[in-house]
Design an enzyme around this catalytic site. Sequence first.
Site, mmCIF file in Angstrom:
data_model
loop_
_atom_site.group_PDB
_atom_site.id
_atom_site.type_symbol
_atom_site.label_atom_id
_atom_site.label_comp_id
_atom_site.label_asym_id
_atom_site.label_seq_id
_atom_site.Cartn_x
_atom_site.Cartn_y
_atom_site.Cartn_z
ATOM 1 N N GLN A 12 0.818 -1.218 0.000
ATOM 2 C CA GLN A 12 0.000 0.000 0.000
ATOM 3 C C GLN A 12 0.853 1.271 0.000
ATOM 4 O O GLN A 12 0.648 2.172 -0.821
ATOM 5 C CB GLN A 12 -0.920 0.005 1.224
ATOM 6 C CG GLN A 12 -1.921 -1.137 1.235
ATOM 7 C CD GLN A 12 -2.831 -1.059 2.447
ATOM 8 O OE1 GLN A 12 -3.788 -0.303 2.456
ATOM 9 N NE2 GLN A 12 -2.515 -1.820 3.478
ATOM 10 N N TYR A 127 3.397 -10.643 15.357
ATOM 11 C CA TYR A 127 3.648 -9.545 14.418
ATOM 12 C C TYR A 127 4.225 -8.336 15.163
ATOM 13 O O TYR A 127 5.262 -7.788 14.770
ATOM 14 C CB TYR A 127 2.352 -9.168 13.695
ATOM 15 C CG TYR A 127 2.440 -7.863 12.947
ATOM 16 C CD1 TYR A 127 3.226 -7.747 11.799
ATOM 17 C CD2 TYR A 127 1.748 -6.729 13.389
ATOM 18 C CE1 TYR A 127 3.316 -6.537 11.115
ATOM 19 C CE2 TYR A 127 1.835 -5.523 12.715
ATOM 20 C CZ TYR A 127 2.622 -5.428 11.577
ATOM 21 O OH TYR A 127 2.716 -4.226 10.909
ATOM 22 N N TRP A 152 -3.392 1.093 11.300
ATOM 23 C CA TRP A 152 -4.623 0.902 10.522
ATOM 24 C C TRP A 152 -4.487 1.449 9.099
ATOM 25 O O TRP A 152 -5.326 2.210 8.617
ATOM 26 C CB TRP A 152 -5.799 1.576 11.216
ATOM 27 C CG TRP A 152 -6.109 1.150 12.600
ATOM 28 C CD1 TRP A 152 -5.315 0.453 13.473
ATOM 29 C CD2 TRP A 152 -7.322 1.435 13.324
ATOM 30 N NE1 TRP A 152 -5.948 0.284 14.675
ATOM 31 C CE2 TRP A 152 -7.184 0.875 14.624
ATOM 32 C CE3 TRP A 152 -8.494 2.105 13.012
ATOM 33 C CZ2 TRP A 152 -8.182 0.957 15.589
ATOM 34 C CZ3 TRP A 152 -9.485 2.199 13.978
ATOM 35 C CH2 TRP A 152 -9.332 1.624 15.248
#
Length: 281
Positions: A12, A127, A152
């Site tokens: 992203q 993670y 997020w």
Amino acid sequence: MKKILVTGANGQLGSELSELSSGYSQYEWVFADRSQITLDNLNLLKTQLSKIHPDIILNCGAYTAVDKAESEKDLAFTINHLAVEVIAKYAKINDIKLIHISTDYVFDGTSSVALNEEAETNPINIYGASKRAGEIACLKENPDSIIIRTSWVYSKFGNNFVKTMQGLMKERESLNVVNDQIGSPTYAADLAFAMAIILGSDKWVPGIYNYSNEGEISWYEFALSIKEFGNYNCNVEGIPSVSYPTPAKRPEFSLLDKKKIKRIYNLDVPNYKESLKKMFI
């Protein structure tokens, strides 16, 4: 002309940096995917870095499958910790500026106030533990690094909460979303721009920074905003996390305090609704 290496080019943030790069032609940009920068093969990684020989590294590549990491611990730590160590060492030896991306998941979620960069870390999943190990290695091997913790993350590129919600809201009449995990989303395009501001600044101040959009919300409230901007008819209900068990535990509260990055780099951080709206335009 300075050469910028962006790892995780197809992710992203990497994709948003690629889109933004056309406005920054004073740099030579190298967008490296997994075949060009292989974060799970440390010996190969060293060779690949030497071959590209960048002046600046934006390390956006990471193992981000939060739930899968619980059963793939070694792989998560190789990519998020050991590969970061290799990159930081290489950057130090070759006098390369390094910006490394980290996460709010380094926190345990027990805070009730926005977390600043000095807040105690205590990851509650694999993670988060692998990303925290990466932070420690990065600053140990190259104290001149900049680390940006974010949360997020979403974008028009890749897989993320916003795109998942868009798909489900088109298909379903009703949807349940957890309402007891609090934080703030990050539009990857905003984070990419913030990184460009840092690179273009006349000052390089090493250390950890926080960056997410403004606002304190739950995933449920985020879903309601997605519903609003997408004009979906789906009924969205809030549920507690215990009703939606996942392999990896999530922090209940991981809102990031952005005062430091705003002060040092004079950054204007948009509200999450303002940024979410951009994705729908």
